[in-house]
Design a protein around this motif. Structure first.
Motif, PDB file in Angstrom:
ATOM      1  N   PRO A 130      -5.896   6.255   5.563  1.00  0.00           N
ATOM      2  CA  PRO A 130      -5.420   6.492   4.056  1.00  0.00           C
ATOM      3  C   PRO A 130      -4.227   7.126   4.501  1.00  0.00           C
ATOM      4  CG  PRO A 130      -7.829   6.696   4.186  1.00  0.00           C
ATOM      5  CD  PRO A 130      -7.483   6.480   5.499  1.00  0.00           C
ATOM      6  N   GLY A 131      -3.090   6.869   3.487  1.00  0.00           N
ATOM      7  CA  GLY A 131      -2.036   7.531   3.400  1.00  0.00           C
ATOM      8  C   GLY A 131      -0.746   6.728   4.190  1.00  0.00           C
ATOM      9  N   HIS A 132      -1.318   5.699   4.963  1.00  0.00           N
ATOM     10  CA  HIS A 132      -0.316   4.795   5.730  1.00  0.00           C
ATOM     11  C   HIS A 132       0.042   4.030   4.637  1.00  0.00           C
ATOM     12  CE1 HIS A 132       1.729   2.615   8.781  1.00  0.00           C
ATOM     13  NE2 HIS A 132       1.102   1.408   8.242  1.00  0.00           N
ATOM     14  N   ALA A 133       1.368   3.676   4.422  1.00  0.00           N
ATOM     15  CA  ALA A 133       1.893   2.705   3.422  1.00  0.00           C
ATOM     16  C   ALA A 133       2.739   1.618   4.163  1.00  0.00           C
ATOM     17  CB  ALA A 133       2.643   3.404   2.492  1.00  0.00           C
ATOM     18  N   GLU A 138      -6.839   1.006  -1.563  1.00  0.00           N
ATOM     19  CA  GLU A 138      -6.552   0.591  -0.242  1.00  0.00           C
ATOM     20  C   GLU A 138      -7.465  -0.348   0.524  1.00  0.00           C
ATOM     21  OE1 GLU A 138      -5.493   3.326   2.566  1.00  0.00           O
ATOM     22  OE2 GLU A 138      -4.368   1.759   3.740  1.00  0.00           O
ATOM     23  N   ALA A 177      -4.131   6.770  -1.382  1.00  0.00           N
ATOM     24  CA  ALA A 177      -3.589   5.321  -0.778  1.00  0.00           C
ATOM     25  C   ALA A 177      -4.339   4.436  -1.663  1.00  0.00           C
ATOM     26  CB  ALA A 177      -4.102   5.367   0.554  1.00  0.00           C
ATOM     27  N   VAL A 186       1.114  -1.207  -0.097  1.00  0.00           N
ATOM     28  CA  VAL A 186      -0.025  -0.081  -0.043  1.00  0.00           C
ATOM     29  C   VAL A 186       0.959   1.187   0.024  1.00  0.00           C
ATOM     30  CG1 VAL A 186      -1.730   1.357   1.302  1.00  0.00           C
ATOM     31  CG2 VAL A 186      -1.743  -1.166   1.384  1.00  0.00           C
ATOM     32  N   GLY A 187       0.565   2.283  -0.917  1.00  0.00           N
ATOM     33  CA  GLY A 187       1.437   3.347  -0.943  1.00  0.00           C
ATOM     34  C   GLY A 187       0.762   4.454  -1.803  1.00  0.00           C
ATOM     35  N   GLU A 188       1.345   5.534  -2.365  1.00  0.00           N
ATOM     36  CA  GLU A 188       0.879   6.289  -3.268  1.00  0.00           C
ATOM     37  C   GLU A 188       1.655   6.424  -4.261  1.00  0.00           C
ATOM     38  OE1 GLU A 188      -1.017   9.719  -0.232  1.00  0.00           O
ATOM     39  OE2 GLU A 188       0.505  10.165  -1.632  1.00  0.00           O
ATOM     40  N   LYS A 204       5.754   5.400  -3.835  1.00  0.00           N
ATOM     41  CA  LYS A 204       6.208   5.428  -2.616  1.00  0.00           C
ATOM     42  C   LYS A 204       5.468   4.960  -1.599  1.00  0.00           C
ATOM     43  CE  LYS A 204       7.897   9.031   0.231  1.00  0.00           C
ATOM     44  NZ  LYS A 204       8.039  10.656   0.363  1.00  0.00           N
ATOM     45  N   VAL A 205       6.382   3.877  -0.944  1.00  0.00           N
ATOM     46  CA  VAL A 205       5.911   3.343   0.384  1.00  0.00           C
ATOM     47  C   VAL A 205       6.242   4.025   1.583  1.00  0.00           C
ATOM     48  CG1 VAL A 205       6.061   0.986   1.556  1.00  0.00           C
ATOM     49  CG2 VAL A 205       6.364   1.267  -1.121  1.00  0.00           C
ATOM     50  N   ALA A 206       5.410   4.899   1.891  1.00  0.00           N
ATOM     51  CA  ALA A 206       5.631   5.985   2.806  1.00  0.00           C
ATOM     52  C   ALA A 206       6.123   5.530   4.347  1.00  0.00           C
ATOM     53  CB  ALA A 206       4.556   6.993   2.946  1.00  0.00           C
ATOM     54  N   GLY A 207       5.778   4.303   4.581  1.00  0.00           N
ATOM     55  CA  GLY A 207       6.010   3.804   6.070  1.00  0.00           C
ATOM     56  C   GLY A 207       7.331   3.573   5.796  1.00  0.00           C
TER      57      GLY A 207
END
Lengths: 127, 31
Positions: free
Chosen positions: B15-18, A122, A95, A57-59, A70-73
């Motif tokens: 949402p936004g968590h990756a 997501e 997401a 999951v990402g953006e 981008k995998v923000a975590g």
């Protein structure tokens, strides 16, 4: 090899098939595991990581005219391979869950290029 | 403790968590 990978915080399970040369790693919800971290764990056990099929999951966004996932975590950002038959622009800046294949990096400073096979919303909630 | 865990799970769903869910990586043994 699974011992090193299992030590990584956020790893739920590891299944290694030496016959197939495949390591399947399932990760816990809310993990911050990075692909580079996994590759280094594999290398520490004297194995050589190659391409990786991922679900993450990402953006998606555009950077210097190129699509990036981008995998923000983890802070990892993978350049997305251009596919003439598909455009991911409508998925930008929200997401999404992405499935795809990340190539083995050509040098130590790269993470590899992502070839997207599927993009979906997501998933809500945890499994 | 349970409340802390519930909050952590909720934050993971925002949402936004990756994160990676699954990684299937091809490996080869070194000679």
């Amino acid at each position: 090899m699974s011992v090193s990978i299992k030590k990584i915080a956020g790893v739920e399970s590891v299944d290694v098939s030496l016959k197939q040369g495949l390591t399947s790693i399932r990760l816990k919800p809310g993990n911050t595991v990075g692909l580079d971290q996994v590759r280094k764990a594999i290398q520490a056990d004297a194995f050589s990581p190659r391409e990786a099929r991922i679900t993450a999951v990402g953006e998606l966004s555009s950077s210097n005219g190129k699509t990036v996932f981008k995998v923000a975590g983890t802070g990892e950002a993978f350049p997305v391979e251009h596919t003439p038959h598909a455009s991911w622009e409508k998925e930008f800046r929200r997401a999404v869950e992405v499935r795809g294949l990340i190539s083995a990096p050509s040098n130590r400073t790269e993470l590899g290029t992502l070839q997207i096979t599927e993009v979906s919303e997501e998933p809500r909630g945890t499994k | 403790m349970k409340k802390i865990i519930l909050v952590a799970l909720f934050l993971g769903a925002i949402p936004g968590h990756a994160e990676f869910h699954q990684i299937d990586i091809t490996t080869f043994g070194m000679d």
